[in-house]
Design a protein around this motif. Structure first.
Motif, PDB file in Angstrom:
ATOM      1  N   UNK A   1       0.819  -1.213   0.000  1.00  0.00           N
ATOM      2  CA  UNK A   1       0.000   0.000   0.000  1.00  0.00           C
ATOM      3  C   UNK A   1       0.854   1.265   0.000  1.00  0.00           C
ATOM      4  N   UNK A   2       1.967   1.250   0.730  1.00  0.00           N
ATOM      5  CA  UNK A   2       2.875   2.410   0.710  1.00  0.00           C
ATOM      6  C   UNK A   2       3.455   2.605  -0.678  1.00  0.00           C
ATOM      7  N   UNK A   3       3.901   1.520  -1.288  1.00  0.00           N
ATOM      8  CA  UNK A   3       4.461   1.613  -2.637  1.00  0.00           C
ATOM      9  C   UNK A   3       3.399   2.030  -3.652  1.00  0.00           C
ATOM     10  N   UNK A   4       2.166   1.603  -3.429  1.00  0.00           N
ATOM     11  CA  UNK A   4       1.085   1.990  -4.335  1.00  0.00           C
ATOM     12  C   UNK A   4       0.879   3.507  -4.303  1.00  0.00           C
ATOM     13  N   UNK A   5       0.866   4.073  -3.114  1.00  0.00           N
ATOM     14  CA  UNK A   5       0.714   5.519  -3.000  1.00  0.00           C
ATOM     15  C   UNK A   5       1.867   6.244  -3.676  1.00  0.00           C
ATOM     16  N   UNK A   6       3.091   5.715  -3.509  1.00  0.00           N
ATOM     17  CA  UNK A   6       4.251   6.322  -4.162  1.00  0.00           C
ATOM     18  C   UNK A   6       4.132   6.228  -5.675  1.00  0.00           C
ATOM     19  N   UNK A   7       3.621   5.095  -6.175  1.00  0.00           N
ATOM     20  CA  UNK A   7       3.482   4.925  -7.621  1.00  0.00           C
ATOM     21  C   UNK A   7       2.464   5.897  -8.201  1.00  0.00           C
ATOM     22  N   UNK A   8       1.418   6.196  -7.441  1.00  0.00           N
ATOM     23  CA  UNK A   8       0.438   7.188  -7.907  1.00  0.00           C
ATOM     24  C   UNK A   8       1.114   8.536  -8.117  1.00  0.00           C
TER      25      UNK A   8
ATOM     26  N   UNK B   1      12.782  12.771 -18.695  1.00  0.00           N
ATOM     27  CA  UNK B   1      12.759  12.440 -17.272  1.00  0.00           C
ATOM     28  C   UNK B   1      11.333  12.191 -16.796  1.00  0.00           C
ATOM     29  N   UNK B   2      10.391  12.961 -17.302  1.00  0.00           N
ATOM     30  CA  UNK B   2       8.987  12.745 -16.942  1.00  0.00           C
ATOM     31  C   UNK B   2       8.502  11.400 -17.465  1.00  0.00           C
ATOM     32  N   UNK B   3       8.950  11.040 -18.668  1.00  0.00           N
ATOM     33  CA  UNK B   3       8.595   9.734 -19.207  1.00  0.00           C
ATOM     34  C   UNK B   3       9.176   8.604 -18.371  1.00  0.00           C
ATOM     35  N   UNK B   4      10.412   8.798 -17.886  1.00  0.00           N
ATOM     36  CA  UNK B   4      11.035   7.794 -17.032  1.00  0.00           C
ATOM     37  C   UNK B   4      10.265   7.641 -15.719  1.00  0.00           C
ATOM     38  N   UNK B   5       9.747   8.746 -15.185  1.00  0.00           N
ATOM     39  CA  UNK B   5       8.935   8.674 -13.972  1.00  0.00           C
ATOM     40  C   UNK B   5       7.677   7.839 -14.211  1.00  0.00           C
ATOM     41  N   UNK B   6       7.068   8.015 -15.373  1.00  0.00           N
ATOM     42  CA  UNK B   6       5.873   7.240 -15.702  1.00  0.00           C
ATOM     43  C   UNK B   6       6.194   5.750 -15.754  1.00  0.00           C
ATOM     44  N   UNK B   7       7.286   5.409 -16.433  1.00  0.00           N
ATOM     45  CA  UNK B   7       7.683   4.000 -16.524  1.00  0.00           C
ATOM     46  C   UNK B   7       7.946   3.430 -15.132  1.00  0.00           C
ATOM     47  N   UNK B   8       8.692   4.167 -14.310  1.00  0.00           N
ATOM     48  CA  UNK B   8       8.971   3.725 -12.947  1.00  0.00           C
ATOM     49  C   UNK B   8       7.684   3.578 -12.152  1.00  0.00           C
TER      50      UNK B   8
ATOM     51  N   UNK C   1       4.673   2.880 -13.275  1.00  0.00           N
ATOM     52  CA  UNK C   1       3.925   1.697 -13.717  1.00  0.00           C
ATOM     53  C   UNK C   1       4.526   0.437 -13.122  1.00  0.00           C
ATOM     54  N   UNK C   2       5.845   0.309 -13.189  1.00  0.00           N
ATOM     55  CA  UNK C   2       6.503  -0.881 -12.641  1.00  0.00           C
ATOM     56  C   UNK C   2       6.289  -0.966 -11.130  1.00  0.00           C
TER      57      UNK C   2
ATOM     58  N   UNK D   1       0.278  -2.104 -19.930  1.00  0.00           N
ATOM     59  CA  UNK D   1       1.372  -2.801 -19.250  1.00  0.00           C
ATOM     60  C   UNK D   1       0.986  -3.431 -17.923  1.00  0.00           C
ATOM     61  N   UNK D   2       0.009  -2.882 -17.219  1.00  0.00           N
ATOM     62  CA  UNK D   2      -0.205  -3.306 -15.844  1.00  0.00           C
ATOM     63  C   UNK D   2      -0.663  -4.759 -15.735  1.00  0.00           C
ATOM     64  N   UNK D   3      -1.516  -5.201 -16.640  1.00  0.00           N
ATOM     65  CA  UNK D   3      -1.997  -6.575 -16.581  1.00  0.00           C
ATOM     66  C   UNK D   3      -0.881  -7.604 -16.719  1.00  0.00           C
ATOM     67  N   UNK D   4      -0.075  -7.520 -17.784  1.00  0.00           N
ATOM     68  CA  UNK D   4       1.035  -8.471 -17.927  1.00  0.00           C
ATOM     69  C   UNK D   4       2.041  -8.398 -16.775  1.00  0.00           C
TER      70      UNK D   4
END
Length: 208
Positions: A25-32, A114-121, A123-124, A190-193
Motif C-alpha cells: 500500500x505504501x508503494x502503491x501511493x508512491x506509484x500514484x 525524465x517525466x517519461x522515465x517517472x511514468x515507466x517507474x 507503472x513498474x 502494461x499493468x496486466x502483464x
C-alpha cells in the motif's frame, strides 16, 4: 504457557502477510505520485480523482478516499465482503498520496525524457505494489472488489468488465478535468502483464 510451533508459525505467517500488505500500500501511493506528477496521463481511477479534486477543491488524497468509499457502497448489492486489507487500502493510500505528491512537487522542472522515465517507474512500482497487497490475501482493494463482484454477478469476462469500468472512469475523470495521456494508455497496456508476472512470486504461501 509457551505457544507451540504451529501457533508460532501461524503468527509469523500472519506478520509476513501484514508486511506484504503494508509495504504494497505504501508503494502503491508512491506509484500514484510518480504517475500523476509528470502530467503525462494518470491511472484510470486517478484521472477521476484528479477531476473530482479539481471541481470540489479537495486534495487529491481526499478525493481518492471519497471515491473508494463510494465504490465500497457499490459492493453491497454485489454481496462483496471487505477484508482488513480492503479498509487498509482506503485509509493508507488516501493518507499517503498527498505527502508523496508534495515530495514530487519539490523536484525541479523536468525535461520530457525524465517525466517519461517517472511514468515507466510508476507503472513498474504500481505492479509490484499491486502484487504485494493482493498477494497478502487480506482482502481486495475497493476497485478490485467491484470488478470481481460484477464478474461474479454478470458472468461477463474479466477483461470486458475491467475495460468497461475503466473506460467509464476515464471518461468521467477527463470530463471533470483529469489528465489523460500517453501515461494512461501505457498503464492500461502494461499493468496486466506485469501483475500477472509478479503476483505468483509475491503471493503469501497458502498455509499463511
Amino acid at each position: 504457557m509457551r505457544a507451540g510451533p504451529r501457533a508460532t508459525s501461524r503468527s509469523r505467517a500472519g506478520a509476513g502477510r501484514a508486511a506484504r500488505l503494508g509495504s504494497g500500500l505504501v508503494l502503491y501511493a508512491a506509484s500514484i505520485a510518480l504517475l500523476v506528477h509528470p502530467q503525462l496521463g494518470s491511472m484510470p481511477w486517478d484521472v477521476l480523482g484528479q477531476g473530482m479534486a479539481r471541481v470540489s477543491g479537495w486534495t487529491f488524497g481526499t478525493a481518492t478516499i471519497v471515491i473508494s468509499l463510494v465504490v465500497l457502497v457499490c459492493w453491497v448489492p454485489l454481496r462483496q465482503r471487505p477484508g482488513v486489507g480492503t479498509i487498509a487500502n482506503v485509509l493508507v493510500i488516501g493518507a499517503l498520496v498527498d505527502p508523496f505528491l508534495a515530495l514530487a512537487a519539490m523536484l525541479p522542472e523536468l525535461p520530457l525524457a525524465a517525466r517519461g522515465a517517472m511514468v515507466v517507474l510508476g507503472i513498474v512500482l504500481n505492479a509490484v505494489a499491486t502484487a504485494l497487497y493482493v498477494g497478502a490475501r487480506l482482502g481486495p482493494g475497493p476497485r478490485d472488489g467491484l470488478m470481481t463482484g460484477l464478474v461474479a454477478r454478470t458472468g461477463w469476462p474479466v477483461r470486458l468488465v475491467r475495460g468497461g469500468i475503466e473506460v467509464v472512469v476515464v471518461a468521467a475523470g477527463w470530463a471533470l478535468g483529469g489528465t489523460v495521456g500517453i501515461g494512461t494508455l501505457a498503464y492500461a497496456l502494461a499493468i496486466g502483464p506485469l501483475v500477472h508476472l509478479l503476483l505468483p512470486r509475491l503471493t503469501a504461501p497458502a498455509d499463511g
